[in-house]
Design a protein around this motif. Sequence first.
Motif, PDB file in Angstrom:
ATOM      1  N   ASP A   1       0.807  -1.221   0.000  1.00 33.02           N
ATOM      2  CA  ASP A   1       0.000   0.000   0.000  1.00 33.02           C
ATOM      3  C   ASP A   1       0.841   1.273   0.000  1.00 33.02           C
ATOM      4  N   ARG A   2       2.157   1.153   0.103  1.00 34.24           N
ATOM      5  CA  ARG A   2       3.011   2.336   0.137  1.00 34.24           C
ATOM      6  C   ARG A   2       3.195   2.956  -1.245  1.00 34.24           C
ATOM      7  N   ARG A   3       2.955   2.209  -2.289  1.00 36.44           N
ATOM      8  CA  ARG A   3       3.173   2.726  -3.639  1.00 36.44           C
ATOM      9  C   ARG A   3       1.951   3.477  -4.129  1.00 36.44           C
ATOM     10  N   ASP A   4       2.208   4.493  -4.954  1.00 34.18           N
ATOM     11  CA  ASP A   4       1.093   5.265  -5.501  1.00 34.18           C
ATOM     12  C   ASP A   4       0.422   4.501  -6.643  1.00 34.18           C
ATOM     13  N   LYS A   5      -0.715   5.026  -7.094  1.00 33.40           N
ATOM     14  CA  LYS A   5      -1.513   4.344  -8.122  1.00 33.40           C
ATOM     15  C   LYS A   5      -0.721   4.137  -9.406  1.00 33.40           C
ATOM     16  N   LYS A   6       0.071   5.121  -9.798  1.00 34.45           N
ATOM     17  CA  LYS A   6       0.840   5.018 -11.037  1.00 34.45           C
ATOM     18  C   LYS A   6       1.875   3.893 -10.955  1.00 34.45           C
ATOM     19  N   SER A   7       2.512   3.713  -9.805  1.00 27.99           N
ATOM     20  CA  SER A   7       3.504   2.653  -9.634  1.00 27.99           C
ATOM     21  C   SER A   7       2.864   1.282  -9.610  1.00 27.99           C
ATOM     22  N   LYS A   8       1.619   1.203  -9.174  1.00 32.24           N
ATOM     23  CA  LYS A   8       0.914  -0.074  -9.114  1.00 32.24           C
ATOM     24  C   LYS A   8       0.316  -0.475 -10.455  1.00 32.24           C
ATOM     25  N   SER A   9       0.243   0.462 -11.367  1.00 30.80           N
ATOM     26  CA  SER A   9      -0.398   0.228 -12.654  1.00 30.80           C
ATOM     27  C   SER A   9       0.480  -0.604 -13.583  1.00 30.80           C
ATOM     28  N   CYS A  10      -0.164  -1.456 -14.383  1.00 32.65           N
ATOM     29  CA  CYS A  10       0.569  -2.177 -15.428  1.00 32.65           C
ATOM     30  C   CYS A  10       1.078  -1.171 -16.450  1.00 32.65           C
ATOM     31  N   CYS A  11       0.332  -0.198 -16.750  1.00 27.66           N
ATOM     32  CA  CYS A  11       0.619   0.940 -17.625  1.00 27.66           C
ATOM     33  C   CYS A  11      -0.700   1.327 -18.279  1.00 27.66           C
ATOM     34  N   THR A  12      -0.717   1.596 -19.565  1.00 33.27           N
ATOM     35  CA  THR A  12      -1.969   1.984 -20.216  1.00 33.27           C
ATOM     36  C   THR A  12      -2.326   0.990 -21.318  1.00 33.27           C
ATOM     37  N   ASP A  13      -3.510   1.187 -21.878  1.00 27.51           N
ATOM     38  CA  ASP A  13      -3.920   0.306 -22.973  1.00 27.51           C
ATOM     39  C   ASP A  13      -2.974   0.420 -24.160  1.00 27.51           C
ATOM     40  N   LYS A  14      -2.279   1.542 -24.299  1.00 22.11           N
ATOM     41  CA  LYS A  14      -1.346   1.725 -25.409  1.00 22.11           C
ATOM     42  C   LYS A  14      -0.069   0.905 -25.217  1.00 22.11           C
ATOM     43  N   ASP A  15       0.178   0.436 -24.002  1.00 20.43           N
ATOM     44  CA  ASP A  15       1.369  -0.374 -23.730  1.00 20.43           C
ATOM     45  C   ASP A  15       1.074  -1.867 -23.746  1.00 20.43           C
ATOM     46  N   ALA A  16      -0.194  -2.220 -23.768  1.00 14.19           N
ATOM     47  CA  ALA A  16      -0.577  -3.631 -23.808  1.00 14.19           C
ATOM     48  C   ALA A  16      -0.326  -4.183 -25.208  1.00 14.19           C
ATOM     49  N   VAL A  17       0.247  -5.369 -25.268  1.00 15.61           N
ATOM     50  CA  VAL A  17       0.560  -5.999 -26.544  1.00 15.61           C
ATOM     51  C   VAL A  17      -0.190  -7.319 -26.631  1.00 15.61           C
ATOM     52  N   LYS A  18      -0.976  -7.475 -27.720  1.00 13.51           N
ATOM     53  CA  LYS A  18      -1.595  -8.772 -27.963  1.00 13.51           C
ATOM     54  C   LYS A  18      -0.465  -9.757 -28.176  1.00 13.51           C
ATOM     55  N   VAL A  19      -0.596 -10.932 -27.598  1.00 12.57           N
ATOM     56  CA  VAL A  19       0.533 -11.844 -27.604  1.00 12.57           C
ATOM     57  C   VAL A  19       0.092 -13.272 -27.903  1.00 12.57           C
ATOM     58  N   GLU A  20       0.968 -14.001 -28.564  1.00 12.56           N
ATOM     59  CA  GLU A  20       0.756 -15.435 -28.720  1.00 12.56           C
ATOM     60  C   GLU A  20       1.156 -16.074 -27.402  1.00 12.56           C
TER      61      GLU A  20
END
Length: 136
Positions: A46-65
């Motif tokens: 709980d010490r980390r802020d929301k941005k640090s806990k985030s995977c990132c954004t939808d623009k960083d998600a990669v469809k993957v095999e």
Amino acid sequence: MKPMFGLLFYLLLSPLVFAHEHTNAVPEIDRKFLDNLQRPDNRPDDRRDKKSKSCCTDKDAVKVEYKMVMPEGAKYPEPEWYVWIEAHKPDGTPGEYKWVKVPPEKIVEEYSPSGQAYVYLIAHSIQCFVRPQTRY
């Protein structure tokens, strides 16, 4: 003079505006889900802020095999997940594509609304993996 200054200002700053833009097109149905996805290995901290806990954004998600492997010999086997990504050499230069095992602590419990598998990579390291959801 003002129009010339405006054009110059636009040309100088436009690369900064689009620097984070990725070519990976995520379906509309998954965008909000991926934008708000939290890293599973950070949830207890709980010490980390929301941005640090985030995977990132939808623009960083990669469809993957992907592939799922059930280990043999275990009493209650948990599936092992592998993704087909570009491996990098120790010096950071790109290598060849290969199957890379997803660390269990990086697997997100939730599924994307579309059921698509996604991976988030930071510095060539898997940060989050969204498993595919089978629809019957």
